[in-house]
Scaffold this motif. Structure first.
Motif: not given
Lengths: 365, 64
Positions: A228, A232, A246-247, A250-251, A254
Motif C-alpha cells: 500500500g 491510488e 492496496g491503493s 488505509s486500503n 481494509q
C-alpha cells in the motif's frame, strides 16, 4: 613552524583516500548521466555531470539496481577515491533516479526487463489467507501512512497480532532495509502476510519502490506480500510484484481485516435463519407423523373389510351345507330302524310322516 | 471451550454448528440445545470483537 611532511606516492594516495572517506562518507551527488557503459559484463562506468563539472563514477554491475541511460538525472551516494593510477573517481554504493522524467524512464526500462522474466505474472499471485491472525508490517512508524493503517485496523477488527519492522521508506538506504525486513519475516515464518506500507509522496520519495533488488525480494517472498504505497494513482514495480495491492495504507488495513459490525450482523442473521428453519422442520415432522397415523388407520380398515368379506363367503358355504337347505330343495330325511314291520319317520321341509316298512332290498347301480 | 480460542476459531466453530442444522446428522431432539449454544456463541464473539484489542509489537531488530 610545522615539520615538513614527506610521504611516498602510495602513502599520499592512501592518506588522501582515508581523508576523503572520513570527510565524504554518505555524501550524495546529483547530476546527469553521460557516457554510460558496462565493461566485460562486470563493471559499470559513467560520468555524472552538471553544467560545469564532471565526476567519473564506477560500480560493480551487480550493484546497479536501476537501469540507467545517458541523459537521466540521478542521485548517487558513495565514496570519492583517488586510484593508484592517479585517477579521481566516485565509487557508487547507491543510485536513485531523480525527477519525474528520469524516474519514469528508469521505471519503464526495469518494468520491461522484469516483466520478461515473469516477475509480474498474474498466475504467481497468491490470495490473502482466509482467517488472518498474524500480520507482519514493514514501514516507518513515524509516517502518516502507518498511523492511518493502524487506526483503520483497530476500528475494524480485534485480536490480531501485528509485528512491525521499522525501516526507512524513502531515500537511497530504504530499499536495503526493506529487503532485510522481508528476509527477517521469511526466515521466522511467524506471520501469514507481510504488508509494506507508506503514505503519499513525490515521485522521488516513492522511487525506492522501483529498486530492482527490492522488487525481486518481494517476488521471491514465501509469505504473501501486500503493498500500500502512496496514493491510488501511484503504481510502483513493488506493487506489480506483490501478491495483493492496496491503493493506500488505509486500503491495505481494509483488505487485511473484516468490518466487525458487518460480521456480527451477518452471524446473527445466520442464527436467526436457523430459528425459522427449525420451526419448518418441526412442522414437517408433525405433518409426517400425522400422515403416518392416517396411513396405519387406512390399512387397518382395509384388513377388516377383507376379513368381513372372507367371513361372508364362509357363511355362504356353511349355509349351503345346512340340512334345512337340502330339505328346501325337496329332499326328505328317513330315520328309524329299517326292518320290515317297523315304523320309521320321514321328515320333509314341512311334514313329518310315520310309516310302516313293508320290504327292504339293495339297489342295483 | 478453550480460553485461548481466538475469535476466528470461535467463528469457525459457530459456522460448523450452524452447518449441523442443515446436515444429515441433524437430530430434532438435540436441536434446541444446539440452537441455544449457537446464540451464546454469537454473543461471545460480539463481546470479543468489541472488547479485544490488536497486539502491536515494534520489533527491536535494526534493519539498517
Amino acid at each position: 613552524m610545522q615539520p615538513e611532511l614527506k610521504l611516498s606516492v602510495s602513502e599520499f594516495v592512501d592518506t588522501l583516500n582515508q581523508n576523503l572517506e572520513y570527510s565524504y562518507s554518505g555524501v550524495t551527488v546529483v547530476g546527469e548521466v553521460a557516457s554510460f557503459k558496462v565493461n566485460q559484463g562486470k563493471w559499470v562506468f559513467f560520468d555524472l555531470k552538471d553544467d560545469e563539472s564532471v565526476l567519473n563514477c564506477f560500480l560493480p554491475v551487480f550493484q546497479l539496481r536501476v537501469p540507467l541511460e545517458d541523459g537521466m538525472k540521478v542521485a548517487v551516494s558513495g565514496i570519492p577515491k583517488l586510484t593508484k593510477w592517479g585517477k579521481f573517481s566516485f565509487t557508487v554504493q547507491n543510485i536513485l533516479p531523480v525527477g519525474e522524467g528520469s524516474i519514469k524512464k528508469s521505471f519503464e526500462l526495469l518494468k520491461a526487463k522484469l516483466e520478461k522474466e515473469g516477475l509480474f505474472d498474474p498466475l504467481k499471485k497468491r490470495p490473502l489467507p482466509e482467517r488472518l491472525e498474524n500480520i507482519g508490517v514493514i514501514s516507518s512508524p513515524q509516517a502518516a501512512g502507518y498511523a492511518d493503517f493502524v487506526k483503520i485496523l483497530n476500528e475494524r477488527w480485534g485480536g490480531l497480532k501485528i509485528k512491525v519492522a521499522k525501516t526507512q521508506v524513502q531515500g537511497t538506504i530504504a530499499a536495503d532495509q526493506i529487503i532485510k525486513a522481508l528476509k527477517y519475516f521469511n526466515e521466522r515464518n511467524e506471520v501469514q502476510v507481510i504488508a509494506i506500507i507508506r503514505g503519499g509522496g513525490s515521485a522521488d520519495d516513492l522511487a525506492v519502490f522501483n529498486d530492482e533488488s527490492l522488487v525481486r525480494a518481494i517476488s521471491a517472498s514465501k509469505i504473501p506480500v501486500v503493498t500500500g504505497i502512496g496514493h491510488e494513482i501511484d503504481v510502483s514495480l513493488s506493487d506489480l510484484a506483490a501478491d495483493v495491492v492496496g491503493s493506500t495504507p488505509s486500503n491495505v488495513a481494509q483488505l487485511l481485516s473484516k468490518d466487525k459490525t458487518a460480521e456480527i450482523l451477518h452471524l446473527k442473521e445466520k442464527v436467526l435463519t436457523l430459528k425459522t428453519n427449525l420451526i419448518e422442520k418441526i412442522n414437517r415432522q408433525i405433518d409426517e407423523n400425522g400422515s403416518q397415523i392416517i396411513s396405519v388407520a387406512d390399512r387397518t380398515i382395509e384388513r377388516i373389510v377383507l376379513e368381513l368379506t372372507h367371513l361372508e363367503e364362509k357363511a355362504k358355504v356353511l349355509n349351503a351345507l345346512n340340512p334345512e337347505s337340502v330339505l328346501k330343495q325337496g329332499y326328505a330325511i328317513l330315520s328309524g330302524n329299517l326292518s320290515p314291520g317297523n315304523v320309521v319317520q320321514i321328515t320333509t321341509f314341512d311334514k313329518i310322516i310315520e310309516t310302516e316298512v313293508k320290504n327292504v332290498r339293495k339297489r342295483d347301480y | 471451550m478453550s480460553e485461548k480460542e481466538t475469535i476466528n476459531q470461535k467463528i469457525e466453530r459457530l459456522n460448523k454448528e450452524i452447518e449441523w442444522f442443515y446436515g444429515d446428522d441433524f437430530d430434532l431432539g438435540k436441536a434446541a440445545e444446539n440452537y441455544k449454544e449457537s446464540i451464546e456463541l454469537v454473543k461471545e464473539i460480539e463481546k470479543d470483537l468489541n472488547g479485544l484489542k490488536n497486539e502491536i509489537e515494534i520489533l527491536s531488530e535494526d534493519f539498517s
